[in-house]
Write an enzyme that holds these catalytic residues in place. Structure first.
Site, PDB file in Angstrom:
ATOM      1  N   GLU A 135      25.708  49.752  41.457  1.00 49.45           N
ATOM      2  CA  GLU A 135      25.964  49.250  40.103  1.00 49.45           C
ATOM      3  C   GLU A 135      24.834  48.293  39.764  1.00 49.45           C
ATOM      4  O   GLU A 135      24.664  47.266  40.435  1.00 49.45           O
ATOM      5  CB  GLU A 135      27.299  48.509  40.000  1.00 49.45           C
ATOM      6  CG  GLU A 135      28.500  49.399  39.936  1.00 49.45           C
ATOM      7  CD  GLU A 135      29.791  48.648  39.623  1.00 49.45           C
ATOM      8  OE1 GLU A 135      29.774  47.701  38.822  1.00 49.45           O
ATOM      9  OE2 GLU A 135      30.812  49.028  40.221  1.00 49.45           O
ATOM     10  N   GLU A 179      33.809  46.700  45.377  1.00 50.03           N
ATOM     11  CA  GLU A 179      33.734  45.233  45.241  1.00 50.03           C
ATOM     12  C   GLU A 179      34.921  44.531  45.904  1.00 50.03           C
ATOM     13  O   GLU A 179      35.599  43.706  45.276  1.00 50.03           O
ATOM     14  CB  GLU A 179      33.639  44.841  43.758  1.00 50.03           C
ATOM     15  CG  GLU A 179      32.366  45.331  43.116  1.00 50.03           C
ATOM     16  CD  GLU A 179      32.104  44.785  41.710  1.00 50.03           C
ATOM     17  OE1 GLU A 179      33.024  44.215  41.089  1.00 50.03           O
ATOM     18  OE2 GLU A 179      30.970  44.951  41.232  1.00 50.03           O
TER      19      GLU A 179
HETATM   20  O1  AHR Z   1      30.773  48.317  35.585  1.00 51.79           O
HETATM   21  C1  AHR Z   1      31.777  47.431  35.165  1.00 51.79           C
HETATM   22  C2  AHR Z   1      32.467  46.742  36.335  1.00 51.79           C
HETATM   23  O2  AHR Z   1      31.566  45.872  36.958  1.00 51.79           O
HETATM   24  C3  AHR Z   1      32.943  47.631  37.462  1.00 51.79           C
HETATM   25  O3  AHR Z   1      34.194  48.149  37.215  1.00 51.79           O
HETATM   26  C4  AHR Z   1      32.992  46.690  38.615  1.00 51.79           C
HETATM   27  O4  AHR Z   1      32.808  47.343  39.842  1.00 51.79           O
HETATM   28  C5  AHR Z   1      31.941  45.658  38.310  1.00 51.79           C
HETATM   29  O5  AHR Z   1      32.402  44.380  38.458  1.00 51.79           O
END
Ligand code: AHR
Length: 497
Positions: free
Chosen positions: A291, A172
């Site tokens: 994610e 990110e």
């Molecule tokens: O999964 C929780 C968080 O969400 C992770 O650390 C991050 O990559 C995202 O913002």
């Protein structure tokens, strides 16, 4: 209400990449410490990893796991997690305002994953660090021996290389919250150079470059374009991240949010393909949705949790029945895009926005979202079929033409079955006819549903009441299979072909 699902044996969307059912373990909250690792627990193995948690992870049939972060990754020194455990440094984890003990590092995690036969998708820190640490890590993990880092791995007890195939180029990096956040230009250059050296060390590895971390960021689109201009020929996947929630407490709008996921994926595909056209490349870039999940229950309450403790219990969302339905819609959306989404990681696996919960030192249980994921991961293997769904639609606060029925069909040649996954978004029963052209249906192996619960009902320790149960309202006639899908339900039908 009535609906139809139509497929034709000749019309295949994709061969599903098993890694679509990946997950994610980050060093944060109680995912590692108090989650998978709890040395004083009675059920722990000789290395301190809980066998009862392993058993539940096994039930999810996860092929790949992203590690070690997440936001944690952007401040992590991987060297802190190697060598004798007693001499490893305790560090401030600035991302989650926690103390990281480094008791679990590469060797311990890789051993756990190997035992569970899960491939590790390893991240390199491109926040506080860069190409030097990245190439050293690849050498440490993947080079056979006779060099400083590979020999150090051997000295630490692992003779054979880990052979880690898939690597994330940071996490990110567009987010202002990220340690070492970068502009697209800065990140694109760094990711390109890191990719080059990592592949010089091991040309067989595959790399995931960071796309947008939330599709609502104003930089979405331009970030991908710039990053791909620098990296297109050096990387193998572009990442997407997105979390959804029922913030407005409106079930019809909540269940429609998978339409946003679909739009997001299609938008990113368009950007990848436009870069492919611009540079006249032969390569098609695939996506890693590395994610995705539901995350909203703890966003406010976590602020009160004391900082700078080990395993600070954050992001422990307790999922309810409607979350399981929403997750089912997201899973179907991933399958309907499986021609381009080759990796996806349910974020995360244990305790932190997770299907599996544990008490530190105590019990484990399956959250509501465990079940749709388990069914799709177990049975949704093989070929995703181009699935036409004929259904009435509705408009919600944020979406128009939302189909009441969300569905996808998978053919698994190995087990000789057709599997239909479906969510009924309507508050009425949905009489659904399945027209499966080109197949000889021999029998109905299973028809199960999750339905009839209070939308806010949750599972608890020793109370896993929200789970699939048999649905007997299914029959085969001369032309189709007829099934009645309960109001607001998650469904799986398995047919022997
Ligand atoms: O999964 C929780 C968080 O969400 C992770 O650390 C991050 O990559 C995202 O913002």
């Amino acid at each position: 209400m009535k609906a139809k699902v139509l497929i034709n044996r000749e019309n295949i969307l994709s061969t599903i990449d098993d890694r679509l059912y990946g997950s994610f373990i980050e060093h944060m909250g109680r995912a590692v410490y108090g989650g998978i690792y709890d040395p004083s627990h009675v059920m722990s193995d000789n290395y301190g990893f809980r066998d009862d948690v392993k058993a539940l992870v096994n039930e999810l049939k996860i092929p790949l796991i992203r590690y070690p972060g997440g936001n944690f990754l952007s401040g992590y020194n991987w060297e802190d997690g190697i060598g004798p455990i007693d001499s490893r440094p305790k560090r401030l984890d600035l991302a989650w305002q926690t103390i990281e003990t480094n008791e679990v590092g590469i060797h311990e995690f890789m051993r756990w994953a190997k035992e569970l036969r899960i491939e590790v998708d390893m991240g390199v820190n491109l926040g506080t660090r860069g190409i030097d640490a990245a190439r050293n890590l690849v050498e440490y993990c993947n080079f056979s021996g006779g060099t400083y880092w590979s020999d150090l791995r051997k000295k630490h007890g692992t003779e054979e290389p880990f052979h880690i195939k898939t690597w994330c180029l940071g996490n990110e990096m567009d987010g202002s919250w990220q340690i070492g956040a970068k502009t697209a230009e800065e990140y694109g250059r760094l990711a390109c150079e890191a990719a080059k050296v990592m592949k010089l060390v091991d040309p067989s590895i595959k790399l995931v470059v960071c796309g947008t971390s939330i599709s609502t960021l104003p930089t979405f689109g331009s970030w991908e374009q710039t990053v791909l201009q620098h990296t297109y020929e050096h990387v193998d996947y572009l990442s997407l991240h997105m979390y959804y929630g029922n913030h407005e407490n409106d079930i019809s709008n909540y269940l429609a949010k998978s339409l946003d996921m679909d739009r997001f994926i299609k938008g990113v595909i368009a950007i990848c393909d436009s870069e492919k056209a611009r540079i006249k490349s032969d390569k098609t870039l695939n996506l890693a949705f590395d994610e995705w999940n539901i995350w909203y229950h703890t966003l406010d309450t976590d602020k009160q949790i004391e900082k700078w403790q080990v395993a600070r219990p954050i992001l422990e969302d307790i999922y309810n029945f409607e979350d399981a339905l929403a997750l089912g819609c997201l899973l179907i959306t991933l399958l309907r895009n499986s021609d381009r989404v080759k990796i996806a990681c349910l974020a995360q696996l244990v305790n932190v926005i997770a299907p599996i919960m544990t008490e530190t030192g105590g019990a484990t249980w399956r959250q509501t979202i465990f079940y749709p994921f388990q069914q799709v991961s177990t049975f949704g293997r093989g070929k995703a079929m181009l699935t036409r769904v004929v259904t009435d639609t509705y408009d919600s606060t944020d979406f128009s033409n939302v189909p009441f029925l969300e569905s996808v069909v998978v053919e698994n040649e190995e087990s000789e079955e057709l599997i239909i996954f479906a969510v009924n978004r309507s508050t009425e029963e949905l009489d659904t006819a399945l027209y499966l052209q080109g197949y000889n249906i021999q029998s109905i192996r299973e028809c199960s549903t999750m339905a009839g619960h209070d939308l806010k009902a949750v599972n608890k320790k020793n109370q896993e009441f929200i789970r699939p149960i048999p649905n007997r309202h299914i029959r085969q006639n001369d032309t189709c299979i007829e099934v009645s899908l309960p109001a607001l339900s998650w469904n799986m039908i398995r047919l022997k072909i």
